[in-house]
Scaffold this active site. Structure first.
Site, PDB file in Angstrom:
ATOM      1  N   SER A   2       3.606  -2.229  10.395  1.00  0.00           N
ATOM      2  CA  SER A   2       5.072  -2.227  10.541  1.00  0.00           C
ATOM      3  C   SER A   2       5.687  -3.587  10.228  1.00  0.00           C
ATOM      4  O   SER A   2       6.651  -4.004  10.878  1.00  0.00           O
ATOM      5  CB  SER A   2       5.480  -1.735  11.934  1.00  0.00           C
ATOM      6  N   GLY A  27       2.898  -1.118   4.303  1.00  0.00           N
ATOM      7  CA  GLY A  27       2.978   0.307   3.988  1.00  0.00           C
ATOM      8  C   GLY A  27       4.415   0.718   3.716  1.00  0.00           C
ATOM      9  O   GLY A  27       4.946   0.547   2.620  1.00  0.00           O
ATOM     10  N   ASN A  69       0.871  -1.182   0.000  1.00  0.00           N
ATOM     11  CA  ASN A  69       0.000   0.000   0.000  1.00  0.00           C
ATOM     12  C   ASN A  69       0.903   1.226   0.000  1.00  0.00           C
ATOM     13  O   ASN A  69       1.490   1.567   1.022  1.00  0.00           O
ATOM     14  CB  ASN A  69      -0.896  -0.030   1.252  1.00  0.00           C
ATOM     15  N   TRP A  70       0.997   1.845  -1.170  1.00  0.00           N
ATOM     16  CA  TRP A  70       1.946   2.963  -1.293  1.00  0.00           C
ATOM     17  C   TRP A  70       1.392   4.266  -0.715  1.00  0.00           C
ATOM     18  O   TRP A  70       2.102   5.278  -0.686  1.00  0.00           O
ATOM     19  CB  TRP A  70       2.334   3.154  -2.768  1.00  0.00           C
ATOM     20  N   LYS A  71       0.131   4.262  -0.346  1.00  0.00           N
ATOM     21  CA  LYS A  71      -0.508   5.451   0.252  1.00  0.00           C
ATOM     22  C   LYS A  71      -0.278   6.686  -0.627  1.00  0.00           C
ATOM     23  O   LYS A  71      -0.218   6.575  -1.845  1.00  0.00           O
ATOM     24  CB  LYS A  71       0.009   5.661   1.685  1.00  0.00           C
ATOM     25  N   GLY A  98       2.473   2.143  10.686  1.00  0.00           N
ATOM     26  CA  GLY A  98       3.369   3.275  10.485  1.00  0.00           C
ATOM     27  C   GLY A  98       4.120   3.715  11.730  1.00  0.00           C
ATOM     28  O   GLY A  98       4.746   4.776  11.754  1.00  0.00           O
ATOM     29  N   HIS A 130      -9.381   0.961   5.171  1.00  0.00           N
ATOM     30  CA  HIS A 130      -8.088   1.177   5.840  1.00  0.00           C
ATOM     31  C   HIS A 130      -8.287   2.106   7.035  1.00  0.00           C
ATOM     32  O   HIS A 130      -9.123   3.004   7.014  1.00  0.00           O
ATOM     33  CB  HIS A 130      -7.086   1.783   4.842  1.00  0.00           C
ATOM     34  N   GLU A 181      -6.697   4.554   8.020  1.00  0.00           N
ATOM     35  CA  GLU A 181      -6.565   5.987   7.721  1.00  0.00           C
ATOM     36  C   GLU A 181      -7.854   6.521   7.099  1.00  0.00           C
ATOM     37  O   GLU A 181      -8.244   7.668   7.342  1.00  0.00           O
ATOM     38  CB  GLU A 181      -5.335   6.206   6.819  1.00  0.00           C
ATOM     39  N   GLU A 224      -5.153  -5.288  10.858  1.00  0.00           N
ATOM     40  CA  GLU A 224      -4.121  -4.278  11.070  1.00  0.00           C
ATOM     41  C   GLU A 224      -4.367  -3.552  12.392  1.00  0.00           C
ATOM     42  O   GLU A 224      -5.216  -2.645  12.457  1.00  0.00           O
ATOM     43  CB  GLU A 224      -4.153  -3.240   9.947  1.00  0.00           C
TER      44      GLU A 224
HETATM   45  C1  PEP Z   1      -0.706   0.028   6.209  1.00  0.00           C
HETATM   46  O1  PEP Z   1      -0.789   1.197   5.903  1.00  0.00           O
HETATM   47  O2  PEP Z   1      -1.628  -0.747   5.914  1.00  0.00           O
HETATM   48  C2  PEP Z   1       0.488  -0.418   6.912  1.00  0.00           C
HETATM   49  C3  PEP Z   1       0.500  -1.625   7.398  1.00  0.00           C
HETATM   50  O3  PEP Z   1       1.514   0.476   7.028  1.00  0.00           O
HETATM   51  P1  PEP Z   1       2.968   0.168   7.667  1.00  0.00           P
HETATM   52  O4  PEP Z   1       3.446  -1.103   7.068  1.00  0.00           O
HETATM   53  O5  PEP Z   1       3.804   1.336   7.289  1.00  0.00           O
HETATM   54  O6  PEP Z   1       2.772   0.043   9.137  1.00  0.00           O
END
Ligand code: PEP
Length: 255
Positions: A213, A234, A9-11, A173, A95, A97, A167
């Site tokens: 993470s 992410g 997920n490049w956001k 993040g 998600h 976010e 998640e």
């Molecule tokens: C995500 O945004 O779904 C995610 C898991 O981010 P990260 O890996 O940076 O924690």
């Protein structure tokens, strides 16, 4: 047998040109991957060009969100038909976010899931608890509400065409990862919820990713857990080598 699905997920990162470059690197690095479904989710703006890069490769195209309506006065939004036309395979829905900053609810998640499925794309349904919810002992009730909401009205056949991403919000993040045990317990609980809704056979067939993470250093331990079937990545997906550093143990461990 469940598929291991690892999605980046490049956001809101990477310009279109940068997305094309990274997608090309991922395609090259993933060319030998046979047992893991690898997907990348660039910004909407880059989807069309990245689709060209992925053509003929074993890397799938994912979108980061969608609207549930076909068209109309929804400024700034993108419909499922638009994603389908470009060749999107997976759509990330719900998600944290989106839930935290943009008013996503379990009801809108459900609408998006149905719309995406009606066009033959696969939703990646994100669920997970905040730190406060976990500390208050509400992990199970939060996950129950989210799963029941997301799957409302879906048949067992529909459920088989979904992926879940568990998640924990406190791990996204932050650099803090759930331990292997914490993650496995939550995944087993989610699979139990699916079994309650659809029976054990369906529940055992749905891939449940871990997200939060995840990185090359902790991927093998997490992916080795009985109920963890991949990852939603992410930060570590923004470089091809670290992303493939997560895919590689999945390939080796393929269940
Ligand atoms: C995500 O945004 O779904 C995610 C898991 O981010 P990260 O890996 O940076 O924690």
């Amino acid at each position: 047998m469940r598929k291991i699905v690892i999605a980046g997920n490049w956001k809101m990162n990477k310009t279109v040109a940068e997305s094309v470059t990274l997608a090309s690197e991922v395609v090259a690095a993933a060319s030998g991957i046979r047992n893991v479904v690898v997907a990348i989710a660039p910004t909407y703006l880059a989807l069309a060009k990245v689709a060209d890069v992925l053509a003929g490769s074993n890397v799938k195209l994912a979108a980061q969100d969608v609207h549930w309506e076909n068209q109309g006065a929804f400024t700034g939004k993108v419909s499922a038909d638009m994603l389908k036309e470009i060749g999107v395979d997976y759509v990330i829905i719900g998600h944290s976010e989106q839930r935290t900053y943009f008013g996503e609810t379990d009801e809108t998640v459900n609408r998006k899931v149905r719309k995406v499925q009606s066009l033959g794309m696969t939703p990646i349904i994100c669920i997970g608890e905040t730190l406060a919810e976990r500390r208050e002992g509400r992990l199970e009730s939060v996950l129950t509400t989210q799963v029941n909401g997301a799957y409302a009205g879906l048949s067992g056949d529909d459920a088989l065409r979904t992926v879940i991403a568990y998640e924990p919000v406190w791990a996204i993040g932050t650099g803090v990862t759930a331990t292997d045990d914490e993650a496995q317990q939550a995944h087993a609980f989610v699979r139990g919820l699916l079994a309650g809704l659809y029976g054990e056979d369906v529940a055992q067939s749905i891939s449940i990713q871990y997200g939060g993470s995840m990185k090359p250093e902790n991927a093998a331990g997490l992916l080795a857990q009985k109920d963890i079937d991949g990852g939603l990545i992410g930060g570590a997906a923004l470089k091809a080598d670290s992303f493939l550093g997560i895919v590689a143990p999945g390939e080796a461990l393929s269940k």
